[in-house]
Write a protein that holds these residues in place. Structure first.
Motif, PDB file in Angstrom:
ATOM      1  N   UNK A 141     -57.698  24.414  -9.367  1.00 18.10           N
ATOM      2  CA  UNK A 141     -56.800  23.079  -9.400  1.00 18.10           C
ATOM      3  C   UNK A 141     -55.398  23.469 -10.128  1.00 18.10           C
ATOM      4  N   UNK A 142     -55.210  24.405 -10.808  1.00 18.79           N
ATOM      5  CA  UNK A 142     -54.118  24.722 -11.567  1.00 18.79           C
ATOM      6  C   UNK A 142     -53.156  25.582 -11.049  1.00 18.79           C
ATOM      7  N   UNK A 143     -53.726  26.268  -9.992  1.00 17.79           N
ATOM      8  CA  UNK A 143     -53.151  27.434  -9.572  1.00 17.79           C
ATOM      9  C   UNK A 143     -51.442  27.312  -9.203  1.00 17.79           C
ATOM     10  N   UNK A 144     -51.321  26.350  -8.283  1.00 16.55           N
ATOM     11  CA  UNK A 144     -49.837  26.253  -8.015  1.00 16.55           C
ATOM     12  C   UNK A 144     -49.002  25.817  -9.169  1.00 16.55           C
ATOM     13  N   UNK A 145     -49.438  25.079  -9.989  1.00 18.33           N
ATOM     14  CA  UNK A 145     -48.715  24.670 -11.175  1.00 18.33           C
ATOM     15  C   UNK A 145     -48.462  25.986 -12.192  1.00 18.33           C
ATOM     16  N   UNK A 146     -49.423  26.825 -12.061  1.00 19.25           N
ATOM     17  CA  UNK A 146     -49.208  27.975 -13.106  1.00 19.25           C
ATOM     18  C   UNK A 146     -48.315  28.994 -12.598  1.00 19.25           C
ATOM     19  N   UNK A 147     -48.245  29.143 -11.131  1.00 15.81           N
ATOM     20  CA  UNK A 147     -47.530  30.254 -10.405  1.00 15.81           C
ATOM     21  C   UNK A 147     -46.147  29.879  -9.879  1.00 15.81           C
ATOM     22  N   UNK A 148     -45.960  28.665 -10.000  1.00 14.38           N
ATOM     23  CA  UNK A 148     -44.671  28.338  -9.290  1.00 14.38           C
ATOM     24  C   UNK A 148     -43.585  28.661 -10.353  1.00 14.38           C
ATOM     25  N   UNK A 149     -42.733  29.734  -9.965  1.00 14.30           N
ATOM     26  CA  UNK A 149     -41.867  30.139 -10.940  1.00 14.30           C
ATOM     27  C   UNK A 149     -40.836  29.232 -11.493  1.00 14.30           C
ATOM     28  N   UNK A 150     -40.654  27.873 -10.725  1.00 17.60           N
ATOM     29  CA  UNK A 150     -39.687  26.946 -10.899  1.00 17.60           C
ATOM     30  C   UNK A 150     -40.345  25.735 -11.746  1.00 17.60           C
ATOM     31  N   UNK A 151     -41.791  25.817 -11.785  1.00 16.20           N
ATOM     32  CA  UNK A 151     -42.454  24.955 -12.402  1.00 16.20           C
ATOM     33  C   UNK A 151     -42.332  24.887 -13.881  1.00 16.20           C
ATOM     34  N   UNK A 152     -42.604  23.564 -14.277  1.00 16.04           N
ATOM     35  CA  UNK A 152     -42.464  23.295 -15.896  1.00 16.04           C
ATOM     36  C   UNK A 152     -43.914  23.804 -16.695  1.00 16.04           C
ATOM     37  N   UNK A 153     -44.897  24.066 -15.670  1.00 12.38           N
ATOM     38  CA  UNK A 153     -46.129  24.540 -16.517  1.00 12.38           C
ATOM     39  C   UNK A 153     -46.592  25.822 -15.844  1.00 12.38           C
ATOM     40  N   UNK A 154     -45.539  26.567 -15.766  1.00 18.10           N
ATOM     41  CA  UNK A 154     -45.803  28.007 -15.339  1.00 18.10           C
ATOM     42  C   UNK A 154     -46.308  28.877 -16.174  1.00 18.10           C
ATOM     43  N   UNK A 155     -47.245  29.862 -15.850  1.00 18.32           N
ATOM     44  CA  UNK A 155     -47.680  31.055 -16.794  1.00 18.32           C
ATOM     45  C   UNK A 155     -46.264  31.868 -17.138  1.00 18.32           C
ATOM     46  N   UNK A 156     -46.557  32.371 -18.078  1.00 22.36           N
ATOM     47  CA  UNK A 156     -45.431  33.618 -18.383  1.00 22.36           C
ATOM     48  C   UNK A 156     -45.033  34.639 -17.138  1.00 22.36           C
ATOM     49  N   UNK A 157     -46.460  35.024 -16.511  1.00 22.12           N
ATOM     50  CA  UNK A 157     -46.226  35.869 -15.789  1.00 22.12           C
ATOM     51  C   UNK A 157     -45.583  35.485 -14.684  1.00 22.12           C
ATOM     52  N   UNK A 158     -45.529  34.193 -14.118  1.00 19.53           N
ATOM     53  CA  UNK A 158     -45.021  33.664 -12.849  1.00 19.53           C
ATOM     54  C   UNK A 158     -43.372  34.027 -12.921  1.00 19.53           C
ATOM     55  N   UNK A 159     -43.030  35.087 -12.776  1.00 17.56           N
ATOM     56  CA  UNK A 159     -41.591  35.404 -13.044  1.00 17.56           C
ATOM     57  C   UNK A 159     -40.497  35.436 -11.831  1.00 17.56           C
ATOM     58  N   UNK A 160     -41.185  35.290 -10.804  1.00 12.51           N
ATOM     59  CA  UNK A 160     -40.209  34.965  -9.684  1.00 12.51           C
ATOM     60  C   UNK A 160     -40.998  34.981  -8.141  1.00 12.51           C
ATOM     61  N   UNK A 161     -40.250  34.568  -7.264  1.00 12.35           N
ATOM     62  CA  UNK A 161     -40.754  34.540  -5.837  1.00 12.35           C
ATOM     63  C   UNK A 161     -41.175  35.959  -5.037  1.00 12.35           C
ATOM     64  N   UNK A 162     -40.749  36.813  -5.698  1.00 14.78           N
ATOM     65  CA  UNK A 162     -40.891  38.114  -5.109  1.00 14.78           C
ATOM     66  C   UNK A 162     -42.176  38.800  -5.889  1.00 14.78           C
ATOM     67  N   UNK A 163     -42.776  38.142  -6.834  1.00 13.36           N
ATOM     68  CA  UNK A 163     -43.928  38.861  -7.356  1.00 13.36           C
ATOM     69  C   UNK A 163     -45.053  38.796  -6.423  1.00 13.36           C
ATOM     70  N   UNK A 164     -45.805  40.150  -6.477  1.00 16.20           N
ATOM     71  CA  UNK A 164     -47.002  40.242  -5.503  1.00 16.20           C
ATOM     72  C   UNK A 164     -48.078  39.738  -6.450  1.00 16.20           C
ATOM     73  N   UNK A 165     -48.787  38.996  -5.883  1.00 17.44           N
ATOM     74  CA  UNK A 165     -49.871  38.175  -6.477  1.00 17.44           C
ATOM     75  C   UNK A 165     -51.078  38.331  -5.637  1.00 17.44           C
ATOM     76  N   UNK A 166     -52.307  38.744  -6.155  1.00 23.45           N
ATOM     77  CA  UNK A 166     -53.509  39.119  -5.372  1.00 23.45           C
ATOM     78  C   UNK A 166     -54.506  38.132  -6.126  1.00 23.45           C
ATOM     79  N   UNK A 167     -54.988  36.947  -5.071  1.00 21.37           N
ATOM     80  CA  UNK A 167     -55.587  35.996  -5.525  1.00 21.37           C
ATOM     81  C   UNK A 167     -57.009  36.227  -5.502  1.00 21.37           C
ATOM     82  N   UNK A 168     -58.058  36.253  -6.551  1.00 16.64           N
ATOM     83  CA  UNK A 168     -59.422  36.593  -6.443  1.00 16.64           C
ATOM     84  C   UNK A 168     -60.332  35.302  -6.329  1.00 16.64           C
ATOM     85  N   UNK A 169     -61.314  35.224  -5.439  1.00 20.24           N
ATOM     86  CA  UNK A 169     -62.265  34.239  -5.878  1.00 20.24           C
ATOM     87  C   UNK A 169     -63.447  35.005  -5.938  1.00 20.24           C
ATOM     88  N   UNK A 170     -64.550  34.236  -5.694  1.00 21.31           N
ATOM     89  CA  UNK A 170     -65.979  34.891  -5.882  1.00 21.31           C
ATOM     90  C   UNK A 170     -66.193  35.970  -4.470  1.00 21.31           C
TER      91      UNK A 170
END
Length: 142
Positions: free
Chosen positions: A74-103
């Motif tokens: 429920x926080x994913x988009x806020x934490x990974x949006x490179x433009x977001x005010x609540x982004x994680x430090x790892x959310x460095x840009x739109x070219x970032x390769x992200x592999x999402x893992x669920x169960x």
């Protein structure tokens, strides 16, 4: 339409409602999913950010992938949006390769599609999720 009623993008396109299996098929057609070994190698080489969206009880039960960023779904988009005010430090840009893992690799497909809508065009998910990672004998910590 009733005021406040949500409209799906399919309805906007005039396609009408779809079932979850069809929706998964549609979103997965928009990107290349990765297998556990490929995700492991990409993360190890610093070419991908692994993002674990499993809920706490599953992480506690099954363990963690070393180095993966843990972000509740429920926080994913806020934490990974490179433009977001609540982004994680790892959310460095739109070219970032992200592999999402669920169960098991279902919720992560929908999450990756959501990240695509934010412009994170290299977002993907892990086929089979954490269970495939563990079955492949890849590192897990408790």
């Amino acid at each position: 339409m009733v005021s406040g009623e949500a409209v799906s993008s399919e309805a906007v396109k005039g396609e009408g409602p779809v079932g979850i299996d069809e929706l998964l098929e549609r979103v997965r057609a928009g990107y290349a999913r990765v297998e556990a070994r490929e995700a492991y190698e990409a993360a190890r080489a610093g070419e991908a950010l692994l993002v674990d969206i499993r809920y706490a009880a599953l992480r506690e039960r099954d363990g963690l992938i070393p180095g993966a960023l843990v972000v509740e779904r429920n926080e994913l988009e806020w934490r990974l949006d490179p433009r977001g005010s609540h982004r994680a430090p790892e959310a460095t840009g739109h070219d970032l390769r992200i592999v999402v893992i669920c169960n098991e690799g279902y919720a992560s497909s929908l999450a990756a599609a959501s990240l695509h809508r934010l412009g994170l065009h290299r977002a993907t998910d892990l086929v089979g999720g954490f269970q495939a990672w563990r079955s492949a004998g890849l590192p897990v910590t408790s």
